[in-house]
Design an enzyme around this catalytic site. Sequence first.
Site, short mmCIF file in Angstrom:
data_model
loop_
_atom_site.label_atom_id
_atom_site.label_comp_id
_atom_site.label_asym_id
_atom_site.label_seq_id
_atom_site.Cartn_x
_atom_site.Cartn_y
_atom_site.Cartn_z
N GLY B 219 -14.90 19.44 10.98
CA GLY B 219 -13.67 18.93 10.71
C GLY B 219 -13.91 17.35 10.58
O GLY B 219 -14.88 16.94 10.14
N SER B 220 -12.56 16.81 10.96
CA SER B 220 -12.97 15.29 10.46
C SER B 220 -13.71 14.33 11.44
O SER B 220 -14.12 13.46 10.92
CB SER B 220 -11.39 14.64 10.95
OG SER B 220 -10.25 15.35 10.03
N VAL B 221 -14.12 14.91 12.59
CA VAL B 221 -15.34 14.10 13.12
C VAL B 221 -16.67 13.82 12.34
O VAL B 221 -17.46 12.85 12.33
CB VAL B 221 -15.84 14.76 14.48
CG1 VAL B 221 -14.75 14.51 15.51
CG2 VAL B 221 -16.15 16.21 14.26
N PHE B 222 -16.67 14.90 11.14
CA PHE B 222 -17.88 14.87 10.17
C PHE B 222 -17.72 13.52 9.59
O PHE B 222 -18.56 13.14 8.78
CB PHE B 222 -18.14 15.89 9.65
CG PHE B 222 -19.25 16.07 9.03
CD1 PHE B 222 -20.41 16.31 9.34
CD2 PHE B 222 -19.37 16.00 7.41
CE1 PHE B 222 -21.69 16.40 9.00
CE2 PHE B 222 -20.72 15.95 6.82
CZ PHE B 222 -21.78 16.33 7.36
N LYS B 223 -16.61 12.89 9.46
CA LYS B 223 -16.24 11.84 8.51
C LYS B 223 -17.13 10.61 9.06
O LYS B 223 -17.22 9.50 8.13
CB LYS B 223 -14.66 11.18 8.35
CG LYS B 223 -13.93 12.53 7.82
CD LYS B 223 -12.48 12.26 7.80
CE LYS B 223 -11.44 13.22 7.00
NZ LYS B 223 -10.35 13.33 7.86
#
Lengths: 425, 477
Positions: B219-223
Site C-alpha cells: 500500500g502507501s508505504v511503497f510511495k
Amino acid sequence: MSPRWKEALLLAVILPLSFLGWVSLDLSTGGTLVAGHVVYPLLWTGFFLLAHLVLRILRPQADPLLLPLAAALTCVGLIVLLRLNAHMARLQLVWLGVGIAAMLLLVALLRDYRSLDNYRYTLAVLGLVLLLSTVFFGREVNGARLWLILGPLRFQPSELAKILLAVFFAAYLAERKELIAAAGKVVAGVHLPRPRDLGPLLTMWALSLLLLIFQRDLGSSLLFFGIFLAVIYVATGRATFVVAGLLLFLAGATLTFFLFGHVRVRVETWLDPLNPETVNDESYQIAQSLFAFAEGGLSGTGLARGSPGLIPFVETDFIYAAVGEELGLLGATALALLYLALCGRGLRLAMRCPDDFGKPLAVGLTAVLGLQSFIIMAGVTRLMPLTGITLPFVSYGGSSLVSNFLLLGLLLCVSEGGGELAEGD
Amino acid sequence: MQKGIRRLGVFFIALTLLLVVNLSYLQVWGQKGLLENPANTRRLVEEYGIARGRIITSDGLVLAESVPAPGPFAYLRRYHQGALFSHVLGYDSPQFGRTGLEESYNDQLLGRKPPRSWVEEMTSDVREGNDIYLTLDAEVQSAAAKYLGSRKGAVVAMNPKTGAVLAMYSWPTFDPQALVTQDKDADGTPLADKAMRSYSQDTGSPLLNRAAAGLYTPGSVFKVVTGSAGLEAGLPASTVFDCPGVWEVGGSRVTNYGSPPRSFGRIDMETALTHSVNTYFAQLAVKMGAPALVKCAEAFGLNSVPPLDLPGVSASRIPPAGKMDAVLLAWSGVGQGEVLLTPLQLCLVGCAVANGGRIMVPHLLKEVRKGEAILDRYDASVWRTPISADTAAEMLKMMVSVVEEGTGTQAAISGVTVAGKTGTAEVEGKPPHAWFLGVAPAENPTVVVAVVVENSGGGGGSVAAPIAREVIRAALR
C-alpha cells in the site's frame, strides 16, 4: 641373527607402542595422564617379555615373528577396550595373563607336537563334545547358543573346539591324502573323488549344518567348514573338494535361508542394512557399524573422539568398527595387514615343516586365524553377511583369547620342528 | 603340498585386498552418503554432548543456554524468554533440527568457529561452545511485543548507520522450549511431537517469521520507493500533478482515500506524500515509466534476498518492467497490484532514506565471545546504495511532514523529530493491512522501524503508527 634376537628386536619396537596408546588415550579423554592406567601397558609389556624369555629357554629356534605380531594385535585390542569399557579392559588384562601362561605351559609340556597325532580321535571326540555340549547344556545369549555356564564361569566351547578339530583334520588327512587324492576317475579332465572318500566331507557338512540349525551359530559353522576345506585342499591338492564343498555349503545355506527366520534376517540386513523399516531394529547393529566406519574416514576421529558406544557388542564382535571409527582407514587397514602377516608367517612355516603331519596342522591353525579374522572383519563391513564371532587377539573375551594363545603356542611348536626327536634325526 | 599352501597364501592376500577396497569405499568414497543417512545419529549425540554457547542480547539478557540433561543427549537448550525472541532464536532440537540463529551460528555455538589453534585441536576436545552476543535490544523487543500485542503482524527495528537489527518480532509466536523438551506424556508420546503438530496445524502459522518471510501488499508505504524513484529519474519534488479524487488510466480507476474520494487539485510531491494522495503517485509512476520504477525498487533490494544472518528470509517482489501495462504500473506506484514487501525490506528502504542513501548489511550478530574474550566481531558494511544522498535528504524531509501534519501524526513524540509514512494496503476480500515506516530522530537518524498489522481493519496512521512510536521511544531512551 638368531630367531630369538630377531624377536627381541621386534618386541623392542612394538612394546613401547602400548605406552604411546595409553598416553594418547588419556590425553584425549581428560587432558591429563591417569597414573593408574599405566598398569595396562606395564603388565602387557611384562607378559610379552616373560613369554619372550621363556621361549629363549624352551624354544630358541621357534619362529621370531609370531609373538611380536600377537603382541601388536593384543596391544590394539587392549587400548581400544580401555577406551570402550575400563571394566572389560581389566578383565581382558587378566585373561591375557592366563592366555600367555597357557601358551607357555603348552610349549613346555608339548615337547613334540607329533605326539598329538596319537590322540587324534580323543581330540576329535573332545572337540565334538565341546561343540555339541551347548546344544544340550548351553545358554542362549544374544540369539545364539554359544555359552556353557558353570557357576561363575562362562565359557565358549567353540573357541577351543576349533583348535582340536584343526588338529584332527590335519592328522586324519595327513594319513589318507594319497588314498583320497589318487583314487577316483577322471572325467573330462576333472578328477572326481570316490564316493567313499567324500565321507569326511559330508560328515563335516552335516556337522556345520547342525551347528547352524541347533546353535544358530553361523560364524562357527562357516569357520569349521572353511578350515576343513583349506586343510583338505592343501593335503590332497584337489580343487574338486573345494568346489564340491562350497556347492554343498551354498545348498545348505540356501536350505536354512528358507527354513529359518534368523538366517533370513541376517541375509536381508546384509542386502539392505539402511532400509528405513529395519534400520532401527534388525539391521540397527550393522547400520551403526557402517556409520562408525564412515565417521572414521581416512585417519579416524582419534581415540575417545568417536561414538563407538552406539554399536551394540562393540567390545566383542564389533570391535573392528571401533578401530575403523577412531583409528580410521589407516588403522583398520593396518590391523588387516597384521592378520595377513600372521597368516603369511603361518603358511611359511607350514611350507618349511618337514613332516606330513606338521604341514596340514600349520595350515589348519593358520586357516583358523585367517578365516576367523576375515569372516568377522568382512561381516562388520558388509562385505559378507554378518556372523557373530570374535576378532582373534583383539575382541574382548576370555575363551577367545586363551584359545588363540594356545593356537599360537602350537604354531610356535610346529615352527621349531619336532623338538628332541627332530634334533635326534 | 607346497603348491596348495602357496595358493592358500594367494587366497588370503586376495581376501585382505577385498577387505581394504571395501573399507576404502566405506570410509572415503562412500563416506558422505553414510554420514548423511537420516538414521545416523552420531553427529547428534556428539553435538549434544557439547555445552552449546549462550545467546545474549546487546544489553546482556541471556536468551538461550544449554543445561545438562538426562538421556542420550548430555545437554539440551533452555530458552529463558519464552516466546519473546522465538522467531529470531529459532530452536535447537534433536528431533526437528535447527532454525533461526541456532542454525546460522551453529558452528560458533558449538565452538567450531572461529577455528582453534592446532595445538588445542590436538590436545583438547571441544566441550564448550562460544557465546554469541546479538544486536537485539531486549527493551526495544519488549516494546514491540507489548504494543503489537495479540494482533497478527510484525515489527522490525534497525540502526540505519550500522545495519544492526534492534528488534524483530512476529505474532503469533511459539515457545521454542516446547519443541526442545524430551519429556513424554502419560502415553509415552513425546511432548515436543505434540507441540510441533499443533504449531504446524495452527492456521495462524505461529512458526512463520512474518518480519523476514511474510510477504504483504505494502500500500502507501511503497510511495517512499515510488517518490525516490521519481527523484532519481529527474522528476523533482516540485513536480506538480492535478490530483482529482479519481484518476482514470487504461480503463481502470485509481482512487484516493475518503468517501467520496477526496480531490486535492494541483499539488507537489511533499503535499502528496503528507496526505498519501494515490492519484499523484499513480501519475508519477506512469510519467517515469515502468523501467525507472522497477530499477529503483530493485536497487532498494526487491527481487533479491536481503543478506540477514538468519535463515528463511524472503525476497520482496515487484513484477518485471516488461510485464507492466499502464494500469499495473499506476497501481504499483501506490503499492497495490502485484508488489509484495516483507517488513524487513520496508525497514531497509527506510534505512536508505535515513542513512544518506546507503543500506548497510542487516545483521543480528554483534560478537562471538568465550568468557570475556571477544573472538569475532561483526563488521558493518554497505549492502547497496539505491539512491543519492540528495534524494535521501529530500525524501526524509517529506516524511517529517507526514508525521507533523499528515497521515502519521500518531507517531509523533514530543522533543523528537519523527519522520514516517503510513500505509493501508487493500487486500481482496479481507480488511486492509496497516503499515507504518518510521525514522527518528530525523536530524541524525539512529532508528528505523517498520510495522505491519495484518488485516487490521484500521488504517496505518491509527493502528500501526502508535506501535512504531513506542518502539522508537524504547530505542531512543
